[in-house]
Scaffold this active site. Structure first.
Site, mmCIF file in Angstrom:
data_model
loop_
_atom_site.group_PDB
_atom_site.id
_atom_site.type_symbol
_atom_site.label_atom_id
_atom_site.label_comp_id
_atom_site.label_asym_id
_atom_site.label_seq_id
_atom_site.Cartn_x
_atom_site.Cartn_y
_atom_site.Cartn_z
ATOM 1 N N ALA A 17 0.902 -1.084 0.052
ATOM 2 C CA ALA A 17 0.182 0.109 -0.052
ATOM 3 C C ALA A 17 0.927 1.126 0.037
ATOM 4 O O ALA A 17 0.804 2.256 1.163
ATOM 5 C CB ALA A 17 -0.890 0.001 1.349
ATOM 6 N N LYS A 72 4.104 8.110 -0.868
ATOM 7 C CA LYS A 72 5.200 9.093 -1.253
ATOM 8 C C LYS A 72 6.340 8.896 -0.407
ATOM 9 O O LYS A 72 7.449 8.728 -0.361
ATOM 10 C CB LYS A 72 4.889 10.314 -1.450
ATOM 11 C CG LYS A 72 4.115 10.809 -2.671
ATOM 12 C CD LYS A 72 3.827 12.234 -2.902
ATOM 13 C CE LYS A 72 3.148 12.477 -3.975
ATOM 14 N NZ LYS A 72 2.735 13.750 -4.094
ATOM 15 N N HIS A 128 7.171 5.871 1.375
ATOM 16 C CA HIS A 128 7.867 4.583 0.931
ATOM 17 C C HIS A 128 8.822 4.996 0.034
ATOM 18 O O HIS A 128 9.959 4.809 -0.043
ATOM 19 C CB HIS A 128 6.860 3.624 0.530
ATOM 20 C CG HIS A 128 5.930 3.107 1.628
ATOM 21 N ND1 HIS A 128 4.833 3.027 1.825
ATOM 22 C CD2 HIS A 128 6.255 2.308 2.799
ATOM 23 C CE1 HIS A 128 4.130 2.627 2.709
ATOM 24 N NE2 HIS A 128 5.076 2.177 3.503
#
Length: 282
Positions: A32, A35, A37
């Site tokens: 899921a 930005k 990550h």
């Protein structure tokens, strides 16, 4: 982009990288992706020869099975986002059986007390699950550098402790919290918020910023009481905890010391969705 689900395949690839003395960066995720990550991935790409990203929703770190069932999953979109950054990424998307080899239980860890406060207090067994999966991922990927966001600051400190106590040869790098334009900390759980809930949740960071200002002149107890009172009037938000803690021990403080570094930590329910955040105070 190469995608792996089998640990034996990764071992062969990692062995080849190690033989060439290439540095390996690693970003563990539960998918899921957002930005925040992607910023971790970009940092890893900038500082390593090869970068692995894992996408795995780890069942043993959920103390609430309903929360596990509802955790957002969209591997196809995750792959699309990662490919937009670099086609050279290596993706590890294992099954639960591949990770746990048919025995989906946590190891028990001693993190010198870091695991018993805040998230550990309210989510029993959570950090045993985190420690189990991160240790296993490190054994599979064998990275030189691993990247974690500071939104989960307690988790970051625990992973540093895991690496130290188990002599795992990896450098743990904490990265700043990425926020939406409202200030809300980016989280995979944000996708479950309604527009009304998301607007209300912006109050969390707004309160943390004011608490930081007050911490300069008021005691930790006064700031904690003030924050608690602010949430009494929030119809859509329910405060679970607000704690000012020493960043090294994560223990709640009673008195400030000029030689210590502190952070404020918060957990809030927005309906049934639980959000966490934190802020450096000094």
């Amino acid at each position: 982009m190469q995608v792996f689900s089998d640990t034996a395949q990764i071992k062969e690839v990692v062995d080849a990288f190690k033989a060439q003395q290439l540095t390996i960066g690693f970003v563990p995720t539960m998918g899921a992706l957002h930005k925040g990550h992607l910023a971790l991935v970009e940092k890893a790409l900038a500082n390593n020869d090869k970068v692995f990203v894992s996408v795995f929703v780890n069942p043993t770190q959920f103390n609430n099975t309903d929360d596990l069932d509802k955790y957002p999953r969209d591997l196809e979109n995750d792959m699309h986002l990662l490919e937009s950054i670099s086609k050279e990424l290596l993706i590890f998307a294992p099954s639960v059986d591949a990770m746990y080899q048919g025995n989906t239980v946590s190891q028990q860890f001693d993190f010198d007390g870091l695991e018993h406060v805040m998230e550990g207090k309210f989510r029993k067994g959570h950090f045993d699950g985190v420690g189990t999966v991160v240790k296993r991922l490190f054994e599979i990927v064998r990275p030189d550098n691993a990247y974690f966001g500071e939104k989960d600051f307690q988790q970051l400190q625990i992973i540093k402790k895991l690496v130290d106590k188990h002599h795992i040869p990896v450098n743990i790098i904490g990265c700043e919290i990425h926020r939406e334009s409202s200030g809300l900390a980016m989280s995979s759980r944000n996708s479950r918020l309604t527009d009304k809930q998301k607007k209300a949740a912006a109050f969390i960071y707004k309160t943390l910023k004011t608490a930081k200002q007050y911490f300069g002149t008021k005691s930790a107890n006064e700031v904690t009481k003030w924050v608690t009172k602010q949430f009494e009037n929030q119809e859509l938000l329910e405060l679970e905890y607000f704690i000012i803690a020493d960043v090294e021990t994560l223990k709640q403080i009673k008195r400030k010391s000029k030689t210590k570094t502190y952070r404020a930590f918060i957990a809030v329910y927005v309906g049934e969705i639980r959000l966490i955040d934190n802020i450096a105070l000094n």
